[in-house]
Design a protein around this motif. Structure first.
Motif: not given
Lengths: 493, 330
Positions: B84-85, B77-78, B88, B117, B120
């Motif tokens: 995922l990012s 997520s970073t 999002k 999510t 994840a």
């Protein structure tokens, strides 16, 4: 699933009559009979399954609010209970009349306060009450909002007490929220209980977006064929963002943020891919404070510099009108019965809850001596904050409020603790009574229109009287039953 | 249309397309590795190289193992380009334009987000059957494309949607070609062997173009595959196709006449389209496919920047922007 063993516990229950000498157990009120039969006829586990399906639908539709202070960006659905609150038509007609009367009078009050102030000169309300109100805006003195309407979109909180009487608890004149939940809850209920809708004549709520759009268009100050209407939001991190985008979407108008708007040449424009386009009407979901850093709070980054001047010059309409918050100040609330009497010569159709004004020495000492019995409220807080519920409070909390009241008496009022009515609610697989209130929504356009029903908020914690979503509250669908049409039909045959 | 709204639609589309393509990169790699005889563990780092984010990866994970690469590209997520990012951010953008897109589009993006999510949180499951998982991702983005196709009016908003999607896809198809380029390097001796065939087929399959290619060219040859993926005018993931559709949308939005330009975005778009239309495949291959792809990606980036300046950037009132004439006629 059965209501066996359901108890009203001495409270007014919106769905069931208490046991009496002839019938030793609770029985459904006439308006709720069909629903109770249908629920009891459901197979074991079916209701719980439908409750879960309703919650899933809300999550899938993304009808969520962001939990502040949670860095995971957790989103929660506003808890929803599938057992609706039912209001029969005759009672509703009275409520509707009462709301129209109240809003009509409050609008006259606002126009008077910002112009001639006759009501102050005649001594009905002490001057200092108005001038010390945090939401009184001297910038608005002499202002003429389009069509003379100050409170275009309002929500009035109602409660029913033990005696069965419905009272006005609070007026929300600024930017009341929650109407989107009314529309979405109904949508979910139609999916969840289609058969009950077939069998019960329930007044529809889906007209709201069209009525809202009409109300807004009616305000356009500019002579254009199709006025450009927009909804102004603080942005996606606002807890009510869902509602802002929902209303814009339902009305088919643009949802704008402050940074999308610019004031130039005395008009208001929005930045589009094709240049600057003029805006005629703004439904702003932003408090007065943040609207215009030039006119109100200087540090606001959310608003539009110079918009207030454009408004004052009559070149853009704002709904609601800035300055109208003085009418929902909780001290002014205490005077609404007199306001109605003063402007309309009528008695209020829906009574106020008796209110003690702490600025008044006698009333203040009564309040301070009875803190354990009263509910104390700050004049301008909302969301259930700044409130003391005496019977549920600790000595420490009461001491703190006593200090607060003494330090700033104008800012506090007190009311007797009402035991709010209850509605059966699904709790751990069975029914328990939970306290509710009701917020109907009122639109003031060419005419005053009330959305049938409104948002029923329910305090999900056992025994709790606080229904706010920020404090563990949820919501229910609200059904206003349609008037009986049988008689007209049979006579025409 | 509001500039902010147009920008959100554009980014929403790009992020969804990006998520879809990252899933395809990983999938093509998983596929190829199954057929590798030796050293499958060395074959994950090239995937990171194609993203251009190698430095970020090494700082965080060090070695490029299957697990670390998949984790980085999918669930980190970073990392701003992980699936995922992307999903999002696509959803955040969609949320800020919910009143402009259809409810069905929003609900699909929202379900997509909930699905990712959820995955994840139970990563083990995704690692257990990665191919099923990446198929789910593709399906979710295809569903979004389908819902958009059938519920969104072909107005300005839709053209920004298509423009964003096509620009992103052109870039990503070029990167998928690059995966093949990087993966070939350590095994040059495989060229012309059955492995090579298998790998080129895998590239075609990962973008769903195997059958279309077969119909057109029959046998697998690197020359034809590159021609198909770069210059085909009819295959919807081919770079030339994507660039042409993006150009169409850009001109529909601006209202300019094709063949002329009034903004640098249109100028750059036209240049690139002409280049693709008139460059023979032999020139591309002889001057180096990797170099060509690099140049293409830079040009696509410049187009993106010009579109930002032309349509989205915050201009002060009354400065010459693109739509000045429109304003003056009011």
């Amino acid at each position: 699933m059965k209501f066996n063993g359901y108890q009203t516990d001495g409270f007014w229950d919106e769905m069931f009559l208490p046991p009496n000498a002839e019938v030793p157990k609770v029985q459904a009120r006439p308006s709720a009979r069909v629903l109770v039969e249908r629920i009891e006829a459901l197979m074991q586990g079916e209701l719980l399954r439908r409750q879960a399906a309703a919650e899933r639908a809300l999550l899938q539709m993304g009808i969520t609010f962001t939990v502040y202070g949670d860095d995971q960006g957790t989103e929660k659905i506003f808890p929803f209970d599938v057992i609706p609150r039912i209001i029969d038509y005759n009672e509703w007609s009275q409520v509707e009349k009462g709301l129209k009367q109240r809003i009509f009078a409050l609008n006259m009050f606002l126009d008077d306060i910002y112009h001639d102030q006759k009501i102050l000169k005649d001594g009905v309300i002490p001057e200092h009450v108005i001038y010390s109100g945090q939401t009184f805006r001297k910038q608005c003195i002499g202002l003429n909002p389009p069509k003379g309407i100050w409170c275009n979109i309002t929500g009035i909180d109602l409660v029913r007490s033990d005696d069965g009487q419905i009272y006005v608890l609070e007026d929300n004149m600024r930017v009341p929220s929650g109407v989107s939940y009314v529309l979405e809850n109904r949508e979910v209920m139609k999916r969840t209980f289609p058969h009950v809708f077939d069998a019960t004549p329930i007044l529809p709520v889906d007209k709201y977006p069209s009525m809202l759009l009409e109300t807004l268009k009616n305000l356009s100050p500019n002579a254009v064929n199709e006025p450009k209407v927009v909804v102004l939001t603080p942005g996606i991190y606002n807890s009510a963002y869902f509602e802002h985008s929902f209303l814009a979407q339902q009305m088919g108008v643009e949802l704008v943020e402050g940074r999308d708007l610019v004031v130039a040449d005395g008009f208001l424009f929005m930045r589009t891919t094709k240049g600057f386009e003029r805006v005629d009407v703004i439904y702003r979901r932003l408090d007065d404070d943040f609207l215009d850093p030039k006119a109100f709070r200087e540090d606001s980054l959310l608003g539009v510099p110079g918009i207030f001047d454009v408004y004052r010059a009559g070149r853009v309409a704002l709904a609601n009108a800035p300055g109208n918050g003085i009418a929902d100040d909780k001290v002014v609330y205490g005077y609404v019965p007199q306001i109605i009497k003063y402007y309309l010569g009528e008695d209020p159709i829906i009574p106020n809850v008796p209110t003690f004004m702490c600025w008044n020495d006698d009333e203040r000492s009564h309040v301070l001596n009875n803190l354990d019995k009263l509910v104390v409220k700050a004049a301008n807080e909302s969301g259930g904050y700044g409130m003391l519920i005496g019977p549920h409070s600790s000595q420490e909390q009461r001491d703190k409020f006593a200090e607060l009241i003494k330090a700033n008496p104008r800012n506090y009022i007190a009311q007797p603790t009402l035991s709010l009515s209850r509605v059966p609610t699904l709790v751990d697989g069975h029914f328990e009574g939970r306290h509710v209130d009701l917020r109907p929504y009122v639109l003031y356009g060419e005419d005053i229109w009330v959305l049938p029903g409104g948002l029923t908020r329910v305090a999900l914690k056992k025994g709790s009287l606080v229904v706010n979503s920020s404090q563990g509250g949820g919501s229910k669908d609200t059904w206003v039953l349609a008037p009986p049409i049988g008689s007209a039909k049979t006579s025409s045959v | 249309m509001l500039s902010r709204v147009a920008e959100s639609i554009y980014w929403m589309s790009r992020y969804i397309e990006r998520a879809d393509n990252v899933a395809r990169f990983i999938d093509v790699n998983l596929h190829m590795i199954l057929d590798m005889v030796v050293g499958p563990e060395t074959q994950w780092m090239p995937l990171v190289s194609t993203t251009g984010d190698t430095k970020e990866f090494i700082e965080r994970y060090g070695e490029g193992t299957k697990e670390s690469v998949i984790r980085f590209l999918t669930f980190d997520s970073t990392y701003s380009n992980s699936i995922l990012s992307c999903v999002k951010r696509a959803r955040e953008n969609a949320r800020s334009v919910r009143e402009v897109i259809s409810s069905e589009m929003w609900e699909q993006i929202n379900s997509f987000y909930l699905m990712v999510t959820d995955a994840a949180r139970n990563m083990a499951q995704a690692f257990d059957s990665p191919r099923d998982f990446y198929a789910e991702i593709r399906k979710a983005s295809q569903l979004f494309a389908g819902v958009t196709d059938s519920t969104m009016s072909r107005g300005e908003g839709w053209h920004f949607y298509r423009f964003g999607t096509m620009l992103e896809r052109a870039d990503k198809t070029s990167r998928i070609l690059d995966v093949k380029y990087f993966i070939l390097l350590p095994s040059v001796s495989h060229i012309g062997t059955p492995y090579d065939d298998i790998q080129w087929s895998a590239v075609l399959k990962s973008i769903g173009g195997f059958e279309m290619y077969r119909k057109q060219y029959g046998l697998i040859s690197p020359h034809d595959v590159v021609k198909f993926l770069v210059l085909d005018r009819h295959f919807p993931r081919a770079i030339q196709y994507c660039v042409s559709r993006a150009e169409e949308s850009l001109y529909t939005i601006s209202g300019s006449e094709r063949g002329t330009f009034r903004s640098s975005a249109e100028q750059k778009m036209g240049q690139l389209r002409a280049e693709l239309a008139y460059t023979p495949i032999e020139d591309i291959i002889s001057s180096g496919l990797h170099e060509f792809i690099d140049g293409l990606q830079t040009k696509l980036n410049h187009i993106g920047e010009s579109v930002h300046d032309t349509f989205f950037a915050m201009r002060p009132y009354n400065t010459a922007g693109f739509g000045q004439r429109q304003f003056q006629s009011q």
